[in-house]
Design a protein around this motif. Structure first.
Motif, PDB file in Angstrom:
ATOM      1  N   ALA A  31       0.827  -1.211   0.000  1.00 19.79           N
ATOM      2  CA  ALA A  31       0.000   0.000   0.000  1.00 19.79           C
ATOM      3  C   ALA A  31       0.860   1.259   0.000  1.00 19.79           C
ATOM      4  CB  ALA A  31      -0.934  -0.010   1.213  1.00 19.79           C
ATOM      5  N   VAL A  32       1.903   1.269   0.812  1.00 22.02           N
ATOM      6  CA  VAL A  32       2.796   2.424   0.887  1.00 22.02           C
ATOM      7  C   VAL A  32       3.489   2.645  -0.457  1.00 22.02           C
ATOM      8  CG1 VAL A  32       4.890   3.341   1.961  1.00 22.02           C
ATOM      9  CG2 VAL A  32       3.150   2.220   3.374  1.00 22.02           C
ATOM     10  N   LYS A  36       3.456   5.900  -3.170  1.00 26.63           N
ATOM     11  CA  LYS A  36       4.682   6.546  -3.644  1.00 26.63           C
ATOM     12  C   LYS A  36       4.796   6.508  -5.172  1.00 26.63           C
ATOM     13  CE  LYS A  36       7.392   5.701   0.558  1.00 26.63           C
ATOM     14  NZ  LYS A  36       8.548   4.979   1.144  1.00 26.63           N
ATOM     15  N   GLU A  37       4.333   5.421  -5.769  1.00 27.71           N
ATOM     16  CA  GLU A  37       4.429   5.253  -7.222  1.00 27.71           C
ATOM     17  C   GLU A  37       3.608   6.278  -7.988  1.00 27.71           C
ATOM     18  OE1 GLU A  37       3.224   1.286  -8.032  1.00 27.71           O
ATOM     19  OE2 GLU A  37       5.014   0.370  -7.120  1.00 27.71           O
ATOM     20  N   SER A  84      -7.639   1.787  -0.033  1.00 24.93           N
ATOM     21  CA  SER A  84      -6.761   1.445   1.084  1.00 24.93           C
ATOM     22  C   SER A  84      -6.375  -0.031   1.111  1.00 24.93           C
ATOM     23  CB  SER A  84      -7.434   1.809   2.412  1.00 24.93           C
ATOM     24  OG  SER A  84      -8.438   0.864   2.724  1.00 24.93           O
ATOM     25  N   ALA A  85      -5.441  -0.369   2.010  1.00 22.59           N
ATOM     26  CA  ALA A  85      -4.919  -1.728   2.123  1.00 22.59           C
ATOM     27  C   ALA A  85      -5.985  -2.724   2.562  1.00 22.59           C
ATOM     28  CB  ALA A  85      -3.750  -1.752   3.106  1.00 22.59           C
ATOM     29  N   HIS A  86      -7.037  -2.249   3.226  1.00 23.55           N
ATOM     30  CA  HIS A  86      -8.020  -3.166   3.807  1.00 23.55           C
ATOM     31  C   HIS A  86      -9.135  -3.558   2.848  1.00 23.55           C
ATOM     32  CE1 HIS A  86      -6.264  -0.620   7.009  1.00 23.55           C
ATOM     33  NE2 HIS A  86      -6.062  -1.793   7.552  1.00 23.55           N
ATOM     34  N   GLY A  87      -9.139  -2.958   1.663  1.00 20.78           N
ATOM     35  CA  GLY A  87     -10.208  -3.230   0.719  1.00 20.78           C
ATOM     36  C   GLY A  87     -11.189  -2.065   0.639  1.00 20.78           C
ATOM     37  N   ASP A 103      -5.704   0.497  -6.863  1.00 22.51           N
ATOM     38  CA  ASP A 103      -6.108  -0.402  -5.787  1.00 22.51           C
ATOM     39  C   ASP A 103      -4.892  -0.832  -4.969  1.00 22.51           C
ATOM     40  OD1 ASP A 103      -7.373  -2.141  -4.131  1.00 22.51           O
ATOM     41  OD2 ASP A 103      -8.033  -3.537  -5.693  1.00 22.51           O
ATOM     42  N   ALA A 104      -4.856  -0.413  -3.693  1.00 18.28           N
ATOM     43  CA  ALA A 104      -3.765  -0.798  -2.789  1.00 18.28           C
ATOM     44  C   ALA A 104      -4.205  -1.892  -1.817  1.00 18.28           C
ATOM     45  CB  ALA A 104      -3.271   0.425  -2.015  1.00 18.28           C
ATOM     46  N   THR A 105      -5.282  -2.599  -2.144  1.00 22.66           N
ATOM     47  CA  THR A 105      -5.749  -3.681  -1.286  1.00 22.66           C
ATOM     48  C   THR A 105      -4.640  -4.712  -1.073  1.00 22.66           C
ATOM     49  OG1 THR A 105      -8.020  -3.421  -2.083  1.00 22.66           O
ATOM     50  CG2 THR A 105      -7.479  -5.501  -1.010  1.00 22.66           C
ATOM     51  N   CYS A 106      -4.513  -5.182   0.139  1.00 22.47           N
ATOM     52  CA  CYS A 106      -3.511  -6.190   0.479  1.00 22.47           C
ATOM     53  C   CYS A 106      -3.604  -7.388  -0.474  1.00 22.47           C
ATOM     54  CB  CYS A 106      -3.728  -6.652   1.920  1.00 22.47           C
ATOM     55  SG  CYS A 106      -2.752  -8.102   2.393  1.00 22.47           S
ATOM     56  N   PRO A 107      -2.483  -7.833  -1.047  1.00 30.46           N
ATOM     57  CA  PRO A 107      -2.512  -8.989  -1.950  1.00 30.46           C
ATOM     58  C   PRO A 107      -3.105 -10.248  -1.309  1.00 30.46           C
ATOM     59  CG  PRO A 107      -0.431  -7.829  -2.175  1.00 30.46           C
ATOM     60  CD  PRO A 107      -1.147  -7.209  -1.008  1.00 30.46           C
ATOM     61  N   LEU A 108      -2.945 -10.401  -0.003  1.00 27.20           N
ATOM     62  CA  LEU A 108      -3.531 -11.547   0.686  1.00 27.20           C
ATOM     63  C   LEU A 108      -5.053 -11.486   0.628  1.00 27.20           C
ATOM     64  CD1 LEU A 108      -3.312 -14.063   2.478  1.00 27.20           C
ATOM     65  CD2 LEU A 108      -3.177 -12.553   4.462  1.00 27.20           C
TER      66      LEU A 108
END
Length: 299
Positions: A31-32, A36-37, A84-87, A103-108
């Motif tokens: 997510a971070v 930055k990208e 966000s990372a949480h969806g 989309d920065a959702t966690c890959p897991l």
């Protein structure tokens, strides 16, 4: 990473020791990096929810990367919505579809989405256990409206209301950051009441940090130590690490903090200090806290 500091203060010898893996998990790092990208891609960057559950770091990251929490501004085509990372909710994708979306959702979590889509069957009851109003829970229920929701805080009553029969085929999936101990109990009950065909457990990384801490402390004098989880109080996994340790050692003095200013230094006197961290707390935040404590206790 394990750091160990022993020094003499005016009152006693004090140890400060990191007793588990610390720093970001892969999902938070992802997510971070996403933020930055897109920093220099043009247009404004808006988040609908905090990027990660770490208020101090969120503020710093947003400031450094020219991003803000969305507050109803008129969006332009070149603006970016960063999820966000949480969806996020499917409704949010549709509502802000005219702007660029990242989309920065966690890959897991994304992998769990894929598994649910792959495993779907009309004759199976898909049960999701999570924390009420947590962003990850809301996202799962939005993406998969057929999920039957169980609140982790009242799971026994919720399962009873389902009135499951042994002939019912069930599939159990959890929010990534609930206690594995609780999940195992829920899994056992559902398996007894129905035919549990498959399940997806909580994230192993945060759970392993709790287990590492529990294992390390087993031969220590609990009344002579202080346990710290470096993290934000809003962090689900920070609370779960603390809760699991307190469940095994109910008399332990412990707290979730991001800075030494959040601690009562008097409570640290004559105690060894042992540290773990939430997966949304950076390695630097852990190291900074250790340095703070060293400086305060040496004064």
């Amino acid at each position: 990473m394990y750091l160990n500091f022993i020094f003499k203060t005016w009152y006693t010898f004090t140890m400060i020791k990191i007793i588990s893996d610390v720093g970001f998990c892969f999902g938070v790092k992802n997510a971070v990096e996403k933020l930055k990208e897109i920093k220099n891609d043009g247009g404004r960057i808006f988040l609908l929810h905090p990027l990660i559950h770490n208020a101090l770091l969120n503020d710093k990251l947003l400031k450094e990367n020219n991003a803000t929490i969305f507050a109803g501004e008129d969006l332009k085509k070149e603006d970016t919505i960063l999820f966000s990372a949480h969806g996020h909710l499917l409704e949010e994708e549709k509502k802000y579809s005219t702007s660029r979306q990242v989309d920065a959702t966690c890959p897991l979590i994304k992998e769990r989405y894929k598994q649910l889509k792959k495993c779907y069957s009309d004759d199976v009851k898909f049960i999701f256990v999570g924390k009420k109003n947590h962003q990850e829970t809301k996202a799962f229920l939005s993406h998969f409206p057929y999920l039957i929701y169980i609140d982790v805080s009242s799971f026994k009553e919720d399962i009873k209301r389902l009135d499951l029969k042994k002939q019912d085929k069930t599939f159990l999936i959890s929010q990534t950051t609930i206690s594995s101990f609780t999940f195992d109990e829920i899994k056992r009950i559902i398996d007894e009441k129905s035919t549990l065909t498959s399940f997806i457990s909580p994230c192993k990384l945060y759970d392993s940090r709790a287990r590492e801490a529990i294992d390390f402390l087993k031969d220590k004098n609990i009344d002579k130590l202080f346990f710290i989880v470096v993290g934000d109080k809003s962090s689900s996994n920070a609370n779960e690490i603390l809760n699991q340790v307190e469940k095994i050692y109910p008399s332990i003095e412990a707290k979730i903090v991001l800075s030494a200013t959040q601690l009562d230094i008097e409570k640290l006197k004559n105690r060894d200090i042992f540290i773990s961290s939430a997966t949304s707390a950076s390695l630097k935040q852990v190291e900074d806290l250790v340095d703070e404590l060293k400086s305060i206790l040496q004064d």
